[in-house]
Design a protein around this motif. Structure first.
Motif, short mmCIF file in Angstrom:
data_model
loop_
_atom_site.label_atom_id
_atom_site.label_comp_id
_atom_site.label_asym_id
_atom_site.label_seq_id
_atom_site.Cartn_x
_atom_site.Cartn_y
_atom_site.Cartn_z
N SER A 121 15.34 2.74 62.76
CA SER A 121 15.81 1.58 63.83
C SER A 121 14.33 0.51 63.24
O SER A 121 14.19 -0.20 62.32
CB SER A 121 15.71 1.79 64.84
OG SER A 121 15.68 -0.05 65.07
N THR A 170 19.70 0.25 66.48
CA THR A 170 19.46 1.22 67.16
C THR A 170 21.86 0.89 67.91
O THR A 170 22.61 1.43 67.71
CB THR A 170 19.16 1.20 68.74
OG1 THR A 170 17.80 1.34 68.20
CG2 THR A 170 19.45 2.44 69.45
N LYS A 171 21.43 -0.56 68.02
CA LYS A 171 22.88 -0.70 68.14
C LYS A 171 24.16 -0.32 66.72
O LYS A 171 25.07 0.57 67.69
CB LYS A 171 23.54 -1.42 68.41
CG LYS A 171 22.89 -2.36 70.23
CD LYS A 171 23.25 -3.49 70.39
CE LYS A 171 22.85 -4.33 71.70
NZ LYS A 171 22.62 -5.34 72.61
N GLN A 172 23.59 -0.50 66.05
CA GLN A 172 24.29 -0.29 64.62
C GLN A 172 24.53 0.82 64.29
O GLN A 172 25.52 1.59 63.47
CB GLN A 172 23.87 -0.94 63.23
CG GLN A 172 24.57 -1.11 62.38
CD GLN A 172 25.91 -1.32 62.11
OE1 GLN A 172 25.94 -2.01 63.13
NE2 GLN A 172 26.81 -0.65 61.12
N PHE A 200 24.78 3.47 66.96
CA PHE A 200 25.70 3.70 67.69
C PHE A 200 27.36 2.92 67.29
O PHE A 200 28.07 4.27 67.35
CB PHE A 200 25.65 3.39 69.05
CG PHE A 200 24.57 4.25 69.75
CD1 PHE A 200 25.08 5.15 70.56
CD2 PHE A 200 23.37 3.79 69.67
CE1 PHE A 200 24.52 6.08 71.79
CE2 PHE A 200 22.32 4.39 70.76
CZ PHE A 200 22.68 5.68 71.29
N VAL A 201 27.35 2.47 66.37
CA VAL A 201 28.74 1.80 65.96
C VAL A 201 29.12 3.31 64.88
O VAL A 201 30.17 3.80 64.53
CB VAL A 201 28.11 0.74 65.88
CG1 VAL A 201 30.23 -0.08 64.37
CG2 VAL A 201 28.20 -0.46 66.84
#
Length: 104
Positions: free
Chosen positions: A69, A76-78, A80-81
């Motif tokens: 990240s 980080t959210k991406q 997880f996607v």
């Protein structure tokens, strides 16, 4: 060390199925590994995979999510996607690298 064949590629793997020799990896193998875990690779996936492999070559160990990240510039959210539920583990698997330290 065990060998297995994945779509015509004979590779060395550990007990969890991670490649033990990153030099056996190529992009065709990455597509096969991703398909095994239900992931269709997009340009965004490839950005993360390429960063992880380049960083591994430079650092000698698989980057953590935080490093991907902050240094790789992928939120980080991406991650997880792109690699649901266990992004660091799944990303390392597809990239043909050892599981990052601290991953269960």
């Amino acid at each position: 060390m065990t060998t297995t064949t994945i779509d015509g590629h004979t590779v060395h793997v550990n007990e969890e199925g991670f490649l033990t020799d990153p030099s056996e990896w190529d992009e065709d193998l990455a597509k096969s590994l991703a398909a095994q875990i239900g992931i269709d690779l997009t340009d965004e996936h490839w950005k993360a995979i390429r960063f992880l492999r380049e960083d591994y070559a430079a650092q000698g160990e698989t980057a953590t999510l935080r490093r991907i990240s902050t240094v790789g510039g992928i939120p980080t959210k991406q991650l997880f996607v792109l690699f649901p539920q266990k992004p660091a583990k799944k990303l390392a698997y597809v990239a043909g690298l050892p599981k990052p330290h601290g991953c269960v």
